[in-house]
Design a protein around this motif. Structure first.
Motif, PDB file in Angstrom:
ATOM      1  N   LEU B  10       2.715  -5.788   4.871  1.00 15.95           N
ATOM      2  CA  LEU B  10       2.686  -7.246   4.828  1.00 15.95           C
ATOM      3  C   LEU B  10       1.432  -7.721   4.116  1.00 15.95           C
ATOM      4  CD1 LEU B  10       3.662  -7.915   8.550  1.00 15.95           C
ATOM      5  CD2 LEU B  10       5.161  -7.569   6.589  1.00 15.95           C
ATOM      6  N   LYS B  11       1.573  -8.748   3.289  1.00 12.40           N
ATOM      7  CA  LYS B  11       0.411  -9.316   2.614  1.00 12.40           C
ATOM      8  C   LYS B  11      -0.126 -10.481   3.426  1.00 12.40           C
ATOM      9  CE  LYS B  11      -1.047 -11.164  -1.826  1.00 12.40           C
ATOM     10  NZ  LYS B  11      -1.104 -12.630  -1.630  1.00 12.40           N
ATOM     11  N   MET B  12      -1.418 -10.443   3.710  1.00 11.02           N
ATOM     12  CA  MET B  12      -2.073 -11.525   4.443  1.00 11.02           C
ATOM     13  C   MET B  12      -3.298 -11.917   3.639  1.00 11.02           C
ATOM     14  SD  MET B  12      -0.477 -11.286   7.560  1.00 11.02           S
ATOM     15  CE  MET B  12      -1.691 -12.373   8.264  1.00 11.02           C
ATOM     16  N   GLY B  13      -3.169 -12.922   2.809  1.00 13.24           N
ATOM     17  CA  GLY B  13      -4.300 -13.305   1.963  1.00 13.24           C
ATOM     18  C   GLY B  13      -4.659 -12.145   1.041  1.00 13.24           C
ATOM     19  N   GLN B  14      -5.928 -11.745   1.077  1.00 11.61           N
ATOM     20  CA  GLN B  14      -6.376 -10.655   0.201  1.00 11.61           C
ATOM     21  C   GLN B  14      -6.130  -9.275   0.797  1.00 11.61           C
ATOM     22  OE1 GLN B  14     -10.600 -11.812  -0.448  1.00 11.61           O
ATOM     23  NE2 GLN B  14      -9.974 -11.720  -2.592  1.00 11.61           N
ATOM     24  N   PHE B  15      -5.553  -9.270   2.002  1.00 14.27           N
ATOM     25  CA  PHE B  15      -5.426  -8.000   2.704  1.00 14.27           C
ATOM     26  C   PHE B  15      -3.962  -7.590   2.865  1.00 14.27           C
ATOM     27  CE2 PHE B  15      -9.207 -10.088   4.886  1.00 14.27           C
ATOM     28  CZ  PHE B  15     -10.099  -9.606   3.950  1.00 14.27           C
ATOM     29  N   LEU B  16      -3.769  -6.306   3.049  1.00 14.90           N
ATOM     30  CA  LEU B  16      -2.452  -5.785   3.379  1.00 14.90           C
ATOM     31  C   LEU B  16      -2.492  -5.265   4.813  1.00 14.90           C
ATOM     32  CD1 LEU B  16      -1.679  -3.804   0.097  1.00 14.90           C
ATOM     33  CD2 LEU B  16      -0.950  -6.115   0.706  1.00 14.90           C
ATOM     34  N   LEU B  17      -1.386  -5.441   5.521  1.00 14.59           N
ATOM     35  CA  LEU B  17      -1.330  -5.057   6.925  1.00 14.59           C
ATOM     36  C   LEU B  17      -0.101  -4.208   7.167  1.00 14.59           C
ATOM     37  CD1 LEU B  17      -2.068  -5.426   9.993  1.00 14.59           C
ATOM     38  CD2 LEU B  17      -0.710  -7.511   9.923  1.00 14.59           C
ATOM     39  N   LEU B  18      -0.292  -3.118   7.876  1.00 21.11           N
ATOM     40  CA  LEU B  18       0.875  -2.347   8.284  1.00 21.11           C
ATOM     41  C   LEU B  18       0.675  -1.833   9.695  1.00 21.11           C
ATOM     42  CD1 LEU B  18       0.317   1.080   7.799  1.00 21.11           C
ATOM     43  CD2 LEU B  18       0.032   0.126   5.545  1.00 21.11           C
ATOM     44  N   THR B  19       1.777  -1.715  10.432  1.00 21.24           N
ATOM     45  CA  THR B  19       1.720  -1.160  11.777  1.00 21.24           C
ATOM     46  C   THR B  19       2.508   0.139  11.786  1.00 21.24           C
ATOM     47  OG1 THR B  19       3.703  -2.347  12.513  1.00 21.24           O
ATOM     48  CG2 THR B  19       1.619  -3.456  12.815  1.00 21.24           C
ATOM     49  N   ILE B  20       1.901   1.154  12.382  1.00 18.40           N
ATOM     50  CA  ILE B  20       2.586   2.451  12.472  1.00 18.40           C
ATOM     51  C   ILE B  20       3.288   2.518  13.815  1.00 18.40           C
ATOM     52  CG2 ILE B  20       2.252   4.944  12.565  1.00 18.40           C
ATOM     53  CD1 ILE B  20       0.050   4.621  10.546  1.00 18.40           C
ATOM     54  N   GLN B  21       4.613   2.575  13.765  1.00 17.59           N
ATOM     55  CA  GLN B  21       5.400   2.540  15.000  1.00 17.59           C
ATOM     56  C   GLN B  21       6.233   3.791  15.181  1.00 17.59           C
ATOM     57  OE1 GLN B  21       7.854  -0.991  15.235  1.00 17.59           O
ATOM     58  NE2 GLN B  21       6.271  -2.212  14.283  1.00 17.59           N
ATOM     59  N   VAL B  22       6.505   4.475  14.090  1.00 21.26           N
ATOM     60  CA  VAL B  22       7.426   5.601  14.166  1.00 21.26           C
ATOM     61  C   VAL B  22       6.648   6.904  14.024  1.00 21.26           C
ATOM     62  CG1 VAL B  22       9.387   4.316  13.289  1.00 21.26           C
ATOM     63  CG2 VAL B  22       7.850   5.410  11.681  1.00 21.26           C
ATOM     64  N   ASP B  23       7.259   7.985  14.434  1.00 22.87           N
ATOM     65  CA  ASP B  23       6.636   9.288  14.272  1.00 22.87           C
ATOM     66  C   ASP B  23       6.414   9.555  12.792  1.00 22.87           C
ATOM     67  OD1 ASP B  23       6.533   9.834  16.942  1.00 22.87           O
ATOM     68  OD2 ASP B  23       8.427  10.924  16.980  1.00 22.87           O
ATOM     69  N   MET B  24       5.179   9.875  12.442  1.00 22.26           N
ATOM     70  CA  MET B  24       4.886  10.172  11.043  1.00 22.26           C
ATOM     71  C   MET B  24       5.288  11.611  10.744  1.00 22.26           C
ATOM     72  SD  MET B  24       3.590   7.395   9.863  1.00 22.26           S
ATOM     73  CE  MET B  24       3.161   8.010   8.236  1.00 22.26           C
ATOM     74  N   HIS B  25       5.799  11.824   9.546  1.00 19.09           N
ATOM     75  CA  HIS B  25       6.016  13.182   9.078  1.00 19.09           C
ATOM     76  C   HIS B  25       5.660  13.180   7.597  1.00 19.09           C
ATOM     77  CE1 HIS B  25       9.715  11.545   7.417  1.00 19.09           C
ATOM     78  NE2 HIS B  25       9.950  11.028   8.610  1.00 19.09           N
ATOM     79  N   ASP B  26       5.675  14.374   6.988  1.00 24.00           N
ATOM     80  CA  ASP B  26       5.170  14.517   5.623  1.00 24.00           C
ATOM     81  C   ASP B  26       5.782  13.502   4.662  1.00 24.00           C
ATOM     82  OD1 ASP B  26       3.434  16.491   6.183  1.00 24.00           O
ATOM     83  OD2 ASP B  26       4.755  18.132   5.628  1.00 24.00           O
ATOM     84  N   GLN B  27       7.122  13.413   4.680  1.00 25.31           N
ATOM     85  CA  GLN B  27       7.793  12.574   3.705  1.00 25.31           C
ATOM     86  C   GLN B  27       7.430  11.101   3.884  1.00 25.31           C
ATOM     87  OE1 GLN B  27       9.372  13.766   1.055  1.00 25.31           O
ATOM     88  NE2 GLN B  27       9.236  11.621   0.484  1.00 25.31           N
ATOM     89  N   LEU B  28       7.379  10.682   5.149  1.00 29.03           N
ATOM     90  CA  LEU B  28       7.048   9.281   5.433  1.00 29.03           C
ATOM     91  C   LEU B  28       5.605   8.980   5.032  1.00 29.03           C
ATOM     92  CD1 LEU B  28       8.062   6.637   6.607  1.00 29.03           C
ATOM     93  CD2 LEU B  28       7.408   7.437   8.870  1.00 29.03           C
ATOM     94  N   ALA B  29       4.713   9.941   5.284  1.00 29.59           N
ATOM     95  CA  ALA B  29       3.316   9.760   4.886  1.00 29.59           C
ATOM     96  C   ALA B  29       3.198   9.640   3.370  1.00 29.59           C
ATOM     97  CB  ALA B  29       2.469  10.919   5.403  1.00 29.59           C
ATOM     98  N   LEU B  30       3.984  10.443   2.658  1.00 31.92           N
ATOM     99  CA  LEU B  30       3.947  10.379   1.192  1.00 31.92           C
ATOM    100  C   LEU B  30       4.482   9.038   0.691  1.00 31.92           C
ATOM    101  CD1 LEU B  30       5.064  13.970   0.119  1.00 31.92           C
ATOM    102  CD2 LEU B  30       2.781  12.952  -0.002  1.00 31.92           C
ATOM    103  N   SER B  31       5.623   8.586   1.252  1.00 32.03           N
ATOM    104  CA  SER B  31       6.142   7.292   0.772  1.00 32.03           C
ATOM    105  C   SER B  31       5.171   6.167   1.110  1.00 32.03           C
ATOM    106  CB  SER B  31       7.524   6.940   1.333  1.00 32.03           C
ATOM    107  OG  SER B  31       8.032   7.889   2.172  1.00 32.03           O
ATOM    108  N   LEU B  32       4.507   6.286   2.283  1.00 30.52           N
ATOM    109  CA  LEU B  32       3.547   5.250   2.637  1.00 30.52           C
ATOM    110  C   LEU B  32       2.400   5.206   1.623  1.00 30.52           C
ATOM    111  CD1 LEU B  32       2.469   3.067   4.491  1.00 30.52           C
ATOM    112  CD2 LEU B  32       1.467   4.849   5.926  1.00 30.52           C
ATOM    113  N   GLN B  33       1.905   6.393   1.247  1.00 31.86           N
ATOM    114  CA  GLN B  33       0.831   6.436   0.245  1.00 31.86           C
ATOM    115  C   GLN B  33       1.279   5.799  -1.070  1.00 31.86           C
ATOM    116  OE1 GLN B  33      -0.331  10.531  -0.095  1.00 31.86           O
ATOM    117  NE2 GLN B  33      -1.188  10.604   1.977  1.00 31.86           N
ATOM    118  N   ASP B  34       2.495   6.138  -1.506  1.00 31.54           N
ATOM    119  CA  ASP B  34       3.029   5.566  -2.746  1.00 31.54           C
ATOM    120  C   ASP B  34       3.136   4.049  -2.644  1.00 31.54           C
ATOM    121  OD1 ASP B  34       3.276   7.980  -3.903  1.00 31.54           O
ATOM    122  OD2 ASP B  34       5.453   8.135  -3.746  1.00 31.54           O
ATOM    123  N   ASP B  35       3.814   3.596  -1.571  1.00 32.53           N
ATOM    124  CA  ASP B  35       4.051   2.163  -1.416  1.00 32.53           C
ATOM    125  C   ASP B  35       2.731   1.396  -1.331  1.00 32.53           C
ATOM    126  OD1 ASP B  35       6.699   2.784  -1.331  1.00 32.53           O
ATOM    127  OD2 ASP B  35       6.956   2.452   0.824  1.00 32.53           O
TER     128      ASP B  35
END
Lengths: 133, 133
Positions: B10-35
């Motif tokens: 989520l964009k909040m002014g000059q900052f980006l915000l994300l909440t981690i709610q789900v179990d992280m795994h390699d693929q999700l961590a990689l897509s998060l880095q990309d996004d």
């Protein structure tokens, strides 16, 4: 790893913000209602922002849950805005005849905050009109 | 129902915000880095807030992921703050010798935003010093 499946609720000034990322089911919807109403009272929040940008489908269950949350927040004197809806979701909602009549929407969190702030600044007529004092 | 398991940013002014709610795994961590790196560049964000209040456990995998994200954000000239850590997580992290040396932390989103704003207001010496112009 996650906390017994509860959706985190973040406080941002006078507003509460949550993002829906996981598949909703009855139990999770109930805990969300509990947690959110508790937080509205505890933080004296004036608005709730619900980001649904992760949702590919908004069905009648989700629609009803959003309407319920908005209704509960309203009697606690807080406005709810649903933000981040995907274009495909908007198309499907209207095609299914689910136009979320009881829920306000905004393009993204920033626009949602503007909407809530404007609603507050303009005297909050609809919110205050039903205040219990 | 959720969008191919991607964490919404989520964009909040000059900052980006994300909440981690789900179990992280390699693929999700990689897509998060990309996004996230894409969004930092696209939105010219100066800060990233990562809420981990839903996490009951922060292990070395999550710790490394947070450090990686902070490192990537830093070379894109954005500061990262991890917010919402549970007390039990803080205890376990220190006991395990994982004190997240490369990651800034703040109690909650509001304090994290204050931290980022102060860092920006004070001239942003460390961020601007390495700007590519």
């Amino acid at each position: 790893m996650t906390g017994g499946e509860r959706i985190p609720i973040l406080k941002m000034g006078q507003f509460l913000l949550l993002t829906i990322q996981v598949d909703m089911h009855d139990q999770l919807a109930l805990s969300l209602q509990d947690d959110l109403t508790d937080r509205i009272v505890k933080e004296r929040a004036r608005g709730v922002l619900i980001d649904i940008s992760a949702l590919e489908i908004v069905d009648s269950f989700i629609g009803r849950m959003l309407a319920n949350i908005a209704g509960m927040a309203r009697v606690l004197d807080a406005e709810t805005v649903v933000v981040g809806m995907r274009p495909a979701v908007a198309i499907t909602l209207v095609e299914l005849g689910l136009s979320l009549p009881d829920v306000r929407t905004a393009l993204n969190v920033e626009r949602g905050m503007e909407l809530l702030t404007r609603a507050g600044v303009s005297g909050g007529a609809r919110g205050n009109g039903s205040r219990p004092f």
